[in-house]
Design a protein around this motif. Structure first.
Motif, PDB file in Angstrom:
ATOM      1  N   UNK A 194      -2.358   5.567   3.691  1.00  0.00           N
ATOM      2  CA  UNK A 194      -3.665   5.969   3.181  1.00  0.00           C
ATOM      3  C   UNK A 194      -4.185   7.190   3.918  1.00  0.00           C
ATOM      4  N   UNK A 195      -5.100   7.920   3.281  1.00  0.00           N
ATOM      5  CA  UNK A 195      -5.562   9.180   3.873  1.00  0.00           C
ATOM      6  C   UNK A 195      -6.382   9.012   5.155  1.00  0.00           C
ATOM      7  N   UNK A 196      -7.170   7.933   5.264  1.00  0.00           N
ATOM      8  CA  UNK A 196      -7.995   7.754   6.464  1.00  0.00           C
ATOM      9  C   UNK A 196      -7.136   7.530   7.697  1.00  0.00           C
ATOM     10  N   UNK A 197      -6.202   6.601   7.607  1.00  0.00           N
ATOM     11  CA  UNK A 197      -5.339   6.298   8.746  1.00  0.00           C
ATOM     12  C   UNK A 197      -4.395   7.466   9.040  1.00  0.00           C
ATOM     13  N   UNK A 198      -3.895   8.109   7.995  1.00  0.00           N
ATOM     14  CA  UNK A 198      -2.964   9.231   8.184  1.00  0.00           C
ATOM     15  C   UNK A 198      -3.634  10.427   8.849  1.00  0.00           C
ATOM     16  N   UNK A 199      -4.955  10.572   8.667  1.00  0.00           N
ATOM     17  CA  UNK A 199      -5.660  11.689   9.287  1.00  0.00           C
ATOM     18  C   UNK A 199      -5.719  11.558  10.806  1.00  0.00           C
ATOM     19  N   UNK A 200      -5.568  10.338  11.317  1.00  0.00           N
ATOM     20  CA  UNK A 200      -5.702  10.112  12.765  1.00  0.00           C
ATOM     21  C   UNK A 200      -4.438   9.582  13.421  1.00  0.00           C
ATOM     22  N   UNK A 201      -3.385   9.361  12.640  1.00  0.00           N
ATOM     23  CA  UNK A 201      -2.131   8.849  13.202  1.00  0.00           C
ATOM     24  C   UNK A 201      -0.959   9.619  12.614  1.00  0.00           C
ATOM     25  N   UNK A 219      -4.114  -3.477  15.177  1.00  0.00           N
ATOM     26  CA  UNK A 219      -4.610  -4.572  14.339  1.00  0.00           C
ATOM     27  C   UNK A 219      -3.901  -4.620  12.986  1.00  0.00           C
ATOM     28  N   UNK A 220      -3.473  -3.477  12.502  1.00  0.00           N
ATOM     29  CA  UNK A 220      -2.799  -3.395  11.203  1.00  0.00           C
ATOM     30  C   UNK A 220      -1.267  -3.429  11.320  1.00  0.00           C
ATOM     31  N   UNK A 221      -0.745  -3.729  12.500  1.00  0.00           N
ATOM     32  CA  UNK A 221       0.696  -3.628  12.738  1.00  0.00           C
ATOM     33  C   UNK A 221       1.516  -4.495  11.781  1.00  0.00           C
ATOM     34  N   UNK A 222       1.122  -5.742  11.559  1.00  0.00           N
ATOM     35  CA  UNK A 222       1.882  -6.615  10.654  1.00  0.00           C
ATOM     36  C   UNK A 222       1.912  -6.061   9.241  1.00  0.00           C
ATOM     37  N   UNK A 223       0.759  -5.613   8.775  1.00  0.00           N
ATOM     38  CA  UNK A 223       0.682  -5.039   7.437  1.00  0.00           C
ATOM     39  C   UNK A 223       1.526  -3.776   7.348  1.00  0.00           C
ATOM     40  N   UNK A 224       1.505  -2.988   8.394  1.00  0.00           N
ATOM     41  CA  UNK A 224       2.277  -1.756   8.421  1.00  0.00           C
ATOM     42  C   UNK A 224       3.779  -2.037   8.417  1.00  0.00           C
ATOM     43  N   UNK A 225       4.211  -3.059   9.172  1.00  0.00           N
ATOM     44  CA  UNK A 225       5.629  -3.440   9.175  1.00  0.00           C
ATOM     45  C   UNK A 225       6.047  -3.879   7.774  1.00  0.00           C
ATOM     46  N   UNK A 226       5.216  -4.693   7.128  1.00  0.00           N
ATOM     47  CA  UNK A 226       5.535  -5.164   5.774  1.00  0.00           C
ATOM     48  C   UNK A 226       5.631  -3.990   4.807  1.00  0.00           C
ATOM     49  N   UNK A 227       4.678  -3.065   4.892  1.00  0.00           N
ATOM     50  CA  UNK A 227       4.659  -1.919   3.983  1.00  0.00           C
ATOM     51  C   UNK A 227       5.857  -0.998   4.209  1.00  0.00           C
ATOM     52  N   UNK A 228       6.223  -0.771   5.456  1.00  0.00           N
ATOM     53  CA  UNK A 228       7.386   0.071   5.756  1.00  0.00           C
ATOM     54  C   UNK A 228       8.673  -0.592   5.286  1.00  0.00           C
ATOM     55  N   UNK A 229       8.767  -1.911   5.417  1.00  0.00           N
ATOM     56  CA  UNK A 229       9.956  -2.615   4.933  1.00  0.00           C
ATOM     57  C   UNK A 229      10.048  -2.592   3.414  1.00  0.00           C
ATOM     58  N   UNK A 230       8.918  -2.515   2.728  1.00  0.00           N
ATOM     59  CA  UNK A 230       8.955  -2.350   1.273  1.00  0.00           C
ATOM     60  C   UNK A 230       9.589  -1.015   0.907  1.00  0.00           C
ATOM     61  N   UNK A 231       9.326  -0.011   1.709  1.00  0.00           N
ATOM     62  CA  UNK A 231       9.868   1.322   1.443  1.00  0.00           C
ATOM     63  C   UNK A 231      11.327   1.458   1.880  1.00  0.00           C
ATOM     64  N   UNK A 232      11.680   0.864   3.025  1.00  0.00           N
ATOM     65  CA  UNK A 232      12.994   1.078   3.624  1.00  0.00           C
ATOM     66  C   UNK A 232      13.994  -0.042   3.372  1.00  0.00           C
ATOM     67  N   UNK A 233      13.523  -1.202   2.984  1.00  0.00           N
ATOM     68  CA  UNK A 233      14.413  -2.355   2.842  1.00  0.00           C
ATOM     69  C   UNK A 233      14.072  -3.411   3.867  1.00  0.00           C
TER      70      UNK A 233
END
Length: 166
Positions: A85-92, A117-131
């Motif tokens: 998302x644009x908000x998180x991407x602007x700062x990370x 705090x968003x690490x679990x969600x981020x891991x899930x989202x990255x695994x959707x993209x990468x496998x």
């Protein structure tokens, strides 16, 4: 009409003899013939010099060199704004991927905490993209210690405000 009189029958008999002889010679050399017929690849055959679709050529190159995962990770890093998302991407920003661990750098401690705090969600989202199970952990690094301004109003040995520099 006998077999001796028919030239087609004579040719077939001769071919069977030659085939049997070739099989016997191969068996003597230890090269047994295949039991099942060879399968041809589906689709038209292509000479190596023929042009092909660019996407297919790139996929074949990545597969031949074993670069599929690296290319997929690079693509995810390139589409970081779409994934988080644009908000998180602007700062990370993602900095590296090694052994299933993605290192994300945040520009402030507040955003670093948000990513943790968003690490679990981020891991899930990255695994959707990468496998599945490609990413196992998100490691977050806050801002590095910035250069300290010089001046008479500084206490010797102080580390500065902790909420801004780490």
């Amino acid at each position: 009409m006998s077999v001796d009189d028919d030239p087609t029958a004579r040719g077939a008999a001769m071919a069977r003899e030659k085939l049997a002889q070739a099989k016997a010679d191969a068996a003597k050399r230890g090269q047994l013939p295949r039991r099942e017929p060879r399968r041809r690849a589906a689709g038209p055959r292509r000479d190596t010099g023929d042009p092909q679709l660019f996407g297919r050529a790139i996929r074949e190159l990545l597969a031949a060199r074993g670069w599929e995962r690296s290319a997929a990770v690079g693509a995810v890093f390139g589409r970081w704004i779409d994934i988080v998302g644009p908000d998180l991407a602007a700062h990370t920003k993602p900095e590296s991927f090694e052994d299933g661990e993605v290192l994300v750098v945040a520009d402030s401690t507040a955003w670093a905490t948000q990513v943790r705090l968003l690490a679990r969600t981020l891991v899930r989202r990255l695994n959707e993209e990468l496998g599945d199970n490609t990413v196992t952990k998100v490691k977050v690094r806050g801002p590095q210690n910035a250069p300290r301004p010089a001046g008479g109003l500084r206490v010797t040995g102080s580390r500065g405000p902790g909420d801004t520099y780490g």
